[in-house]
Enzyme design. Structure first.
Site, PDB file in Angstrom:
ATOM      1  CE  LYS A  78      71.823 -10.750 -51.728  1.00  0.00           C
ATOM      2  NZ  LYS A  78      73.038 -11.557 -51.730  1.00  0.00           N
ATOM      3  CD  GLU A 115      58.723 -21.278 -53.571  1.00  0.00           C
ATOM      4  OE1 GLU A 115      58.407 -22.160 -52.765  1.00  0.00           O
ATOM      5  OE2 GLU A 115      57.898 -20.676 -54.290  1.00  0.00           O
ATOM      6  CD  GLU A 137      64.337 -25.804 -45.520  1.00  0.00           C
ATOM      7  OE1 GLU A 137      64.408 -24.616 -45.201  1.00  0.00           O
ATOM      8  OE2 GLU A 137      63.979 -26.200 -46.657  1.00  0.00           O
ATOM      9  CB  CYS A 146      63.049 -25.642 -51.350  1.00  0.00           C
ATOM     10  SG  CYS A 146      64.106 -24.281 -51.639  1.00  0.00           S
TER      11      CYS A 146
HETATM   12  C1  UN1 Z   1      64.689 -25.654 -54.883  1.00  0.00           C
HETATM   13  O1  UN1 Z   1      65.201 -26.520 -54.190  1.00  0.00           O
HETATM   14  O2  UN1 Z   1      64.523 -24.507 -54.433  1.00  0.00           O
HETATM   15  O3  UN1 Z   1      62.115 -29.945 -58.194  1.00  0.00           O
HETATM   16  C2  UN1 Z   1      64.298 -25.819 -56.297  1.00  0.00           C
HETATM   17  C3  UN1 Z   1      63.267 -29.713 -57.899  1.00  0.00           C
HETATM   18  C4  UN1 Z   1      64.063 -28.748 -58.752  1.00  0.00           C
HETATM   19  C5  UN1 Z   1      63.975 -27.362 -58.211  1.00  0.00           C
HETATM   20  C6  UN1 Z   1      64.223 -27.242 -56.735  1.00  0.00           C
HETATM   21  N1  UN1 Z   1      63.568 -28.791 -60.106  1.00  0.00           N
HETATM   22  O4  UN1 Z   1      63.802 -30.218 -56.930  1.00  0.00           O
END
Ligand code: UN1
Length: 499
Positions: free
Chosen positions: A178, A253, A388, A287
């Site tokens: 999804k 995650e 965040e 993230c």
């Molecule tokens: C994410 O933001 O969930 O290291 C992944 C990084 C990328 C992946 C980020 N290769 O920022």
């Protein structure tokens, strides 16, 4: 209701392109200028059930396909994705909004992952080890888990689906995928190319639609023993609760509140490069974004001024324009949330050094653009230093020692990425040991993970699992230990002794 002129897309279930059973649809639009990207099926439980049934059937044969052969499909997919890299990149600048170089990097990450995981088809190593008894052989092997429910976010609309589906599929699982409702066209294109690479029907299915309907049903479905989810902490908790009923495996995650430490002996120009890239790349919507910069007091003023000068030169615009440094944020809700944090920061007494407003003029008002924002004089307990924001906002925090810097870096609920700029090897090694995050960079920003190392975080960033690298195999397989006794007699472990 079909939108005139907009292309219609479908779900992919059991090797067929099909509408949602209800016939309902939703639209995907560009955050850069509001253009319609396409119309997608707004699916519900019924559609998920069909996809799970197809994946369940496909699993019984896919798990028996020799793993090296499964890997070959991933190699072909890698080639196809490389051939279509430009086209998918352009689509990403339109549907998700990131700038072209970063969109190409997102696609490249999936290509890398496809080659890496394709190679796993010829490894998937287990262990052999001697028995305590005579004439007995033992080994451990990896088994697939079954039907994987993969729920992915919009910020890495090709790379993150690849982190989940590629290890899952090479290990012999089948998948119901999804994608985020903000980036369905990219999810669709991913599946189309993977199917073209030669996946048998039912191995990878895509069901479009909202978390409340499609996601919820996937998480609750009794025939989906494992859920892999990337998104917010709040949704991660909800997924865990719902999945607990069936004791599913849950791989999460979640968020980050990553910090770059700049020590008094750092190369400040290099540090500014790292901060600009990590805080404002992908408009801060990673993230791994650096939403805090922890600066030694001896270089604080100099660093702040260098950073603000650089940030004020950044150009906002659509990702497909060559001179754009920062693209839009994903949607109006995100724009509003980001701006609300500017207000919060001001109320908390932080000093707005630059940015802090929605950008308009030159057509920017047609999309969701936010000026890159730097707050100074931030205290580590402030909400802008704890929560965040997921936007182009970063907070400068002043400290007077490495110990304090590490404590501030660790003083948040998340533990994804961290970084230190220092020329002192002793400080770097202390930071590598003491920063409580799943990823630490030395003399680089907080972003830039490569696919063959584990990716994930400590504390509330996840639940102890990692994706990418060898670690991903542990998410998508079960260990089986096998004991073969060829002595011809009953030998009892721990009781009978072999001389
Ligand atoms: C994410 O933001 O969930 O290291 C992944 C990084 C990328 C992946 C980020 N290769 O920022």
């Amino acid at each position: 209701m079909a939108i005139l002129g907009a292309k219609s897309f479908q779900n992919y279930i059991d090797g067929e392109w099909v509408d949602a059973a209800s016939g309902e649809t939703f639209e995907s639009t560009s955050p850069a200028n509001g253009d319609t990207i396409g119309v997608f099926p707004k699916s519900a439980a019924e559609d998920v059930d069909r996809a799970v049934a197809a994946a369940r059937t496909a699993y019984e044969s896919w798990r028996l396909v020799p793993a090296p052969k499964r890997g070959e499909v991933l190699f072909r997919f890698a080639q196809l994705l490389a051939e279509h890299k430009d086209e998918v990149t352009e689509l990403m600048t339109r549907e998700m909004g990131k700038v072209r170089a970063e969109a190409a990097g997102d696609v490249q990450e999936a290509i890398d992952m496809a080659y890496y995981m394709g190679g796993e088809g010829r490894r998937l190593f287990g262990q052999t080890t001697p028995s305590e008894l005579r004439d007995k052989f033992q080994m451990s092997v990896r088994m697939p888990v079954g039907v994987v429910g993969a729920i992915t976010p919009w910020n890495f609309p090709i790379a993150i689906p690849s982190w989940k589906t590629l290890p899952a599929i090479v290990c012999g699982n089948t998948v119901v995928f999804k994608p985020a409702t903000d980036t369905p066209a990219l999810g669709e294109r991913y599946v189309e190319l993977f199917a073209e690479a030669g996946l048998p029907r039912g191995v990878l299915n895509i069901v479009h639609g909202g978390g409340g309907e499609v996601g919820q049903r996937l998480v609750e479905h009794p025939d989906v023993p494992i859920i892999t989810f990337t998104g917010s902490r709040e949704t991660g908790v909800a997924v865990t609760r719902a999945a607990a009923e069936n004791l599913k495996h849950v791989h999460l995650e979640l968020g980050g509140k990553n910090a770059i430490i700049v020590m008094d002996d750092a190369d400040l120009d290099l540090a500014v490069d790292g901060i600009v890239w990590s805080a404002f790349g992908t408009s801060g919507q990673r993230c791994t974004a650096a939403s805090r910069v922890i600066v030694h007091e001896a270089v604080y003023d100099q660093l702040a001024s260098l950073l603000v000068t650089r940030v004020e030169q950044m150009r906002l615009g659509p990702g497909w324009e060559d001179d754009t440094d920062i693209g839009p944020v994903i949607n109006r809700g995100a724009l509003e949330k980001i701006h609300s944090y500017t207000e919060i920061g001001k109320q908390e007494g932080a000093k707005l050094l630059t940015g802090g407003e929605v950008a308009d003029g030159n057509g920017l008002e047609k999309g969701f653009y936010y000026r890159p924002t730097v707050f100074g004089d931030v205290e580590s307990g402030m909400r802008i230093a704890q929560e965040e924001i997921f936007g182009p906002t970063t907070a400068l925090i002043r400290v007077s020692s490495l110990g304090e810097a590490i404590a501030v870096s660790n003083g948040v609920e998340y533990g994804l990425s961290s970084s230190i700029f220092s020329r002192d090897v002793n400080k770097a090694f202390r930071a590598m040991r003491d920063l409580n995050t799943g990823i630490t960079y030395v003399n680089a920003g907080t972003i830039g993970a490569e696919v063959h190392l584990p990716f994930g975080g400590t504390k509330d960033t996840g639940n102890g699992h990692r994706e990418a690298g060898q670690a991903a195999l542990d998410v998508f397989t079960e260990w089986k230990s096998i004991y073969v006794d060829y002595s011809g007699k009953l030998q009892r472990a721990q009781i009978d002794t072999a001389e």
